[in-house]
Design a protein around this motif. Structure first.
Motif, PDB file in Angstrom:
ATOM      1  N   ILE A 151       8.991 -29.877 -47.055  1.00 34.92           N
ATOM      2  CA  ILE A 151       8.735 -29.808 -45.625  1.00 34.92           C
ATOM      3  C   ILE A 151       9.587 -28.683 -45.041  1.00 34.92           C
ATOM      4  O   ILE A 151      10.800 -28.655 -45.244  1.00 34.92           O
ATOM      5  N   ALA A 152       8.954 -27.753 -44.333  1.00 35.37           N
ATOM      6  CA  ALA A 152       9.683 -26.663 -43.690  1.00 35.37           C
ATOM      7  C   ALA A 152       9.578 -26.816 -42.182  1.00 35.37           C
ATOM      8  O   ALA A 152       8.490 -26.677 -41.625  1.00 35.37           O
ATOM      9  N   PRO A 153      10.659 -27.171 -41.482  1.00 40.52           N
ATOM     10  CA  PRO A 153      10.613 -27.243 -40.021  1.00 40.52           C
ATOM     11  C   PRO A 153      10.096 -25.936 -39.444  1.00 40.52           C
ATOM     12  O   PRO A 153      10.519 -24.854 -39.854  1.00 40.52           O
ATOM     13  N   ARG A 154       9.163 -26.026 -38.476  1.00 45.29           N
ATOM     14  CA  ARG A 154       8.427 -24.844 -38.035  1.00 45.29           C
ATOM     15  C   ARG A 154       8.988 -24.169 -36.805  1.00 45.29           C
ATOM     16  O   ARG A 154       8.671 -23.013 -36.542  1.00 45.29           O
ATOM     17  N   THR A 155       9.776 -24.860 -36.013  1.00 42.18           N
ATOM     18  CA  THR A 155      10.267 -24.269 -34.767  1.00 42.18           C
ATOM     19  C   THR A 155      11.795 -24.334 -34.738  1.00 42.18           C
ATOM     20  O   THR A 155      12.424 -25.049 -35.513  1.00 42.18           O
ATOM     21  N   LYS A 156      12.376 -23.572 -33.811  1.00 44.38           N
ATOM     22  CA  LYS A 156      13.835 -23.577 -33.669  1.00 44.38           C
ATOM     23  C   LYS A 156      14.345 -24.985 -33.378  1.00 44.38           C
ATOM     24  O   LYS A 156      15.360 -25.421 -33.947  1.00 44.38           O
ATOM     25  N   ALA A 157      13.651 -25.724 -32.510  1.00 43.51           N
ATOM     26  CA  ALA A 157      14.084 -27.081 -32.186  1.00 43.51           C
ATOM     27  C   ALA A 157      14.033 -27.979 -33.421  1.00 43.51           C
ATOM     28  O   ALA A 157      14.924 -28.810 -33.634  1.00 43.51           O
ATOM     29  N   GLN A 158      12.998 -27.829 -34.247  1.00 41.56           N
ATOM     30  CA  GLN A 158      12.898 -28.633 -35.458  1.00 41.56           C
ATOM     31  C   GLN A 158      13.983 -28.250 -36.465  1.00 41.56           C
ATOM     32  O   GLN A 158      14.520 -29.122 -37.157  1.00 41.56           O
ATOM     33  N   GLN A 159      14.317 -26.963 -36.547  1.00 44.21           N
ATOM     34  CA  GLN A 159      15.408 -26.536 -37.421  1.00 44.21           C
ATOM     35  C   GLN A 159      16.724 -27.175 -36.973  1.00 44.21           C
ATOM     36  O   GLN A 159      17.480 -27.711 -37.788  1.00 44.21           O
ATOM     37  N   ASP A 160      17.002 -27.099 -35.668  1.00 46.06           N
ATOM     38  CA  ASP A 160      18.248 -27.676 -35.140  1.00 46.06           C
ATOM     39  C   ASP A 160      18.278 -29.184 -35.351  1.00 46.06           C
ATOM     40  O   ASP A 160      19.338 -29.758 -35.656  1.00 46.06           O
ATOM     41  N   TYR A 161      17.138 -29.823 -35.165  1.00 46.20           N
ATOM     42  CA  TYR A 161      17.029 -31.277 -35.358  1.00 46.20           C
ATOM     43  C   TYR A 161      17.327 -31.653 -36.808  1.00 46.20           C
ATOM     44  O   TYR A 161      18.108 -32.581 -37.076  1.00 46.20           O
ATOM     45  N   THR A 162      16.729 -30.917 -37.749  1.00 48.26           N
ATOM     46  CA  THR A 162      16.970 -31.195 -39.164  1.00 48.26           C
ATOM     47  C   THR A 162      18.446 -31.030 -39.499  1.00 48.26           C
ATOM     48  O   THR A 162      19.038 -31.850 -40.211  1.00 48.26           O
ATOM     49  N   ARG A 163      19.052 -29.981 -38.970  1.00 42.70           N
ATOM     50  CA  ARG A 163      20.471 -29.748 -39.208  1.00 42.70           C
ATOM     51  C   ARG A 163      21.306 -30.893 -38.640  1.00 42.70           C
ATOM     52  O   ARG A 163      22.269 -31.355 -39.285  1.00 42.70           O
ATOM     53  N   ALA A 164      20.922 -31.374 -37.461  1.00 48.27           N
ATOM     54  CA  ALA A 164      21.654 -32.487 -36.842  1.00 48.27           C
ATOM     55  C   ALA A 164      21.514 -33.761 -37.666  1.00 48.27           C
ATOM     56  O   ALA A 164      22.473 -34.530 -37.814  1.00 48.27           O
ATOM     57  N   LEU A 165      20.319 -34.002 -38.225  1.00 46.72           N
ATOM     58  CA  LEU A 165      20.121 -35.200 -39.049  1.00 46.72           C
ATOM     59  C   LEU A 165      21.009 -35.169 -40.279  1.00 46.72           C
ATOM     60  O   LEU A 165      21.470 -36.222 -40.750  1.00 46.72           O
ATOM     61  N   LEU A 166      21.237 -33.990 -40.818  1.00 42.87           N
ATOM     62  CA  LEU A 166      22.057 -33.869 -42.019  1.00 42.87           C
ATOM     63  C   LEU A 166      23.548 -33.932 -41.710  1.00 42.87           C
ATOM     64  O   LEU A 166      24.346 -34.314 -42.577  1.00 42.87           O
ATOM     65  N   ASN A 167      23.933 -33.581 -40.482  1.00 42.43           N
ATOM     66  CA  ASN A 167      25.359 -33.455 -40.159  1.00 42.43           C
ATOM     67  C   ASN A 167      25.910 -34.572 -39.278  1.00 42.43           C
ATOM     68  O   ASN A 167      27.129 -34.746 -39.221  1.00 42.43           O
ATOM     69  N   SER A 168      25.041 -35.303 -38.569  1.00 45.29           N
ATOM     70  CA  SER A 168      25.517 -36.323 -37.623  1.00 45.29           C
ATOM     71  C   SER A 168      25.233 -37.722 -38.153  1.00 45.29           C
ATOM     72  O   SER A 168      24.190 -37.962 -38.763  1.00 45.29           O
ATOM     73  N   GLU A 169      26.154 -38.622 -37.885  1.00 41.05           N
ATOM     74  CA  GLU A 169      25.943 -40.014 -38.287  1.00 41.05           C
ATOM     75  C   GLU A 169      24.917 -40.698 -37.385  1.00 41.05           C
ATOM     76  O   GLU A 169      24.220 -41.613 -37.817  1.00 41.05           O
ATOM     77  N   LEU A 170      24.843 -40.255 -36.133  1.00 37.55           N
ATOM     78  CA  LEU A 170      23.893 -40.844 -35.187  1.00 37.55           C
ATOM     79  C   LEU A 170      23.261 -39.726 -34.370  1.00 37.55           C
ATOM     80  O   LEU A 170      23.968 -38.941 -33.730  1.00 37.55           O
ATOM     81  N   ASN A 171      21.936 -39.648 -34.423  1.00 34.67           N
ATOM     82  CA  ASN A 171      21.236 -38.588 -33.706  1.00 34.67           C
ATOM     83  C   ASN A 171      20.078 -39.166 -32.915  1.00 34.67           C
ATOM     84  O   ASN A 171      19.394 -40.079 -33.377  1.00 34.67           O
ATOM     85  N   PHE A 172      19.845 -38.620 -31.727  1.00 33.22           N
ATOM     86  CA  PHE A 172      18.695 -38.959 -30.901  1.00 33.22           C
ATOM     87  C   PHE A 172      17.736 -37.780 -30.902  1.00 33.22           C
ATOM     88  O   PHE A 172      18.139 -36.643 -30.594  1.00 33.22           O
ATOM     89  N   GLY A 173      16.469 -38.022 -31.246  1.00 35.43           N
ATOM     90  CA  GLY A 173      15.429 -37.012 -31.170  1.00 35.43           C
ATOM     91  C   GLY A 173      14.493 -37.374 -30.031  1.00 35.43           C
ATOM     92  O   GLY A 173      13.769 -38.378 -30.113  1.00 35.43           O
ATOM     93  N   ILE A 174      14.500 -36.595 -28.951  1.00 34.48           N
ATOM     94  CA  ILE A 174      13.786 -36.949 -27.726  1.00 34.48           C
ATOM     95  C   ILE A 174      12.800 -35.850 -27.362  1.00 34.48           C
ATOM     96  O   ILE A 174      13.163 -34.672 -27.287  1.00 34.48           O
ATOM     97  N   GLY A 175      11.545 -36.225 -27.153  1.00 33.56           N
ATOM     98  CA  GLY A 175      10.546 -35.239 -26.771  1.00 33.56           C
ATOM     99  C   GLY A 175       9.151 -35.803 -26.875  1.00 33.56           C
ATOM    100  O   GLY A 175       8.954 -36.958 -27.268  1.00 33.56           O
ATOM    101  N   PRO A 176       8.143 -34.998 -26.532  1.00 31.11           N
ATOM    102  CA  PRO A 176       6.765 -35.489 -26.494  1.00 31.11           C
ATOM    103  C   PRO A 176       6.190 -35.777 -27.866  1.00 31.11           C
ATOM    104  O   PRO A 176       6.757 -35.397 -28.902  1.00 31.11           O
ATOM    105  N   ALA A 177       5.035 -36.443 -27.869  1.00 28.15           N
ATOM    106  CA  ALA A 177       4.352 -36.775 -29.115  1.00 28.15           C
ATOM    107  C   ALA A 177       3.946 -35.507 -29.849  1.00 28.15           C
ATOM    108  O   ALA A 177       3.649 -34.476 -29.239  1.00 28.15           O
ATOM    109  N   GLY A 178       3.929 -35.590 -31.176  1.00 25.36           N
ATOM    110  CA  GLY A 178       3.438 -34.483 -31.980  1.00 25.36           C
ATOM    111  C   GLY A 178       4.449 -33.411 -32.300  1.00 25.36           C
ATOM    112  O   GLY A 178       4.100 -32.376 -32.868  1.00 25.36           O
ATOM    113  N   THR A 179       5.721 -33.625 -31.957  1.00 28.95           N
ATOM    114  CA  THR A 179       6.740 -32.602 -32.205  1.00 28.95           C
ATOM    115  C   THR A 179       7.474 -32.810 -33.529  1.00 28.95           C
ATOM    116  O   THR A 179       8.392 -32.052 -33.848  1.00 28.95           O
ATOM    117  N   GLY A 180       7.087 -33.816 -34.300  1.00 28.31           N
ATOM    118  CA  GLY A 180       7.663 -34.012 -35.628  1.00 28.31           C
ATOM    119  C   GLY A 180       8.948 -34.811 -35.657  1.00 28.31           C
ATOM    120  O   GLY A 180       9.640 -34.849 -36.677  1.00 28.31           O
TER     121      GLY A 180
END
Length: 338
Positions: A128-157
């Motif tokens: 899986i390759a995150p396609r946008t800057k926000a998805q890249q940052d989100y993936t990085r946060a999932l790997l580095n943070s013990e607790l993460n909130f992903g907030i946004g509209p439907a369909g953003t992955g």
């Protein structure tokens, strides 16, 4: 792969044309898609004509559109060279990126991230390759943070990427189990009204989570892991009283959790675990007058060490392109009505 200089139109030379030459015909077939459907998609959305001649592609149309098509085709071809598959959503996402005004972290940078595969999530079935800057940052946060909130509209992955990271961390031995949960608010948590045993009652609410797991794990392996309870899918109401240690935990549709449920879930976090909370503040299904636990958590936990927040917009939608336009229309209406 080579590309010629852009040729300006003139009465003698005919319409302006760009040329792309590809060295691997096998990859070119994948790039064009079945019956050239990928090229047709680019033609219809960007107003160009693409003519395929052997290992050459001729692109005819306005200069800006031709340049955008060239960038997209180069990015997709390089992705194929690196062993990644092209999906229809990849093309739609790259078209949307190219239609956004360029900034330092805008389309050019995001096309480059797609092209070079700067970040990939490895699962048992695909990369899986995150396609946008926000998805890249989100993936990085999932790997580095013990607790993460992903907030946004439907369909953003949000959920899809979270489950992919969970599968990768499980495969790498970084966690012992995966726990996926959602509030079952459509039936007011009164699951007894549905027919069948408990699993049959809750499965309709959990189906999106099953869908994501099936994308990342072979069917027999997924079934075995669920039988061994190394992967659990359960409604939020079933989390009470548990301590979730050495696990990757995802709470999906968190906007439909009450404040009390959210606090209960957050305090389940045990040693060695990662927790991800995903939700869309615009799709709250709670009864009138009941505040969303996601909104409350966002307000209360802002600035707390060890907790990160990742935000998405309609520009990050990776489903059908029409979904992004629908979301923008609703956002505009809400702004106008406010």
């Amino acid at each position: 792969m080579g590309i010629s200089a852009l040729t300006p139109p003139s009465p003698d030379t005919g319409p302006a044309m760009s040329h792309l030459e590809f060295s691997d015909n096998r990859l070119l077939v994948d790039l064009c898609g079945e019956y050239d459907r990928n090229l047709t998609h680019l033609e219809s959305h960007l107003g160009v004509q693409i003519i395929r001649r052997g290992n050459l592609l001729d692109i005819i149309g306005p200069e800006e559109a031709r340049a955008q098509v060239v960038r997209i085709l180069e990015a997709l071809y390089q992705s194929l060279e690196e062993g990644r598959h092209i999906e229809q959503g990849d093309i739609a996402a790259l078209i949307r990126l190219g239609s956004t005004p360029a900034t330092r972290e805008g389309p050019e940078g995001q096309l480059e991230m797609f092209r070079t595969g700067q970040m990939e999530i490895r699962t048992r079935k695909k990369m899986i390759a995150p396609r946008t800057k926000a998805q890249q940052d989100y993936t990085r946060a999932l790997l580095n943070s013990e607790l993460n909130f992903g907030i946004g509209p439907a369909g953003t992955g949000k959920t899809y990427i979270a489950v992919a990271v969970a599968v990768q961390m499980f495969a790498d031995g970084l966690v012992d189990k995966i726990i996926l949960s959602r509030p079952a608010v459509e039936a007011g948590e009164r699951l007894g009204f549905l027919p069948g045993d408990m699993k049959e009652k809750v499965d309709p609410y959990m189906q999106p989570l099953y869908d994501a797991l099936n994308d990342f794990l072979p069917g027999k392996q997924l079934q075995k892991l669920m039988e061994e309870r190394r992967i659990e899918i359960a409604p939020l109401a079933f989390m009470r009283g548990r301590t979730l240690s050495n696990a990757f935990i995802v709470l999906d549709e968190a906007q439909n959790a009450t404040e009390m449920q959210m606090k209960m879930f957050l305090t389940r976090l045990g040693e060695g675990s990662r927790m991800v909370i995903t939700g869309d503040r615009s799709q709250v299904d709670l009864p009138r007058g009941v505040q969303s636990g996601l909104r409350a958590a966002e307000r209360i936990l802002d600035g707390i060490e060890g907790i990160s927040f990742s935000y998405f917009t309609s520009d990050d939608v990776v489903r059908h392109a029409l979904v992004a336009r629908i979301i923008k229309a609703y956002e505009k209406d809400e702004t106008t009505s406010a």
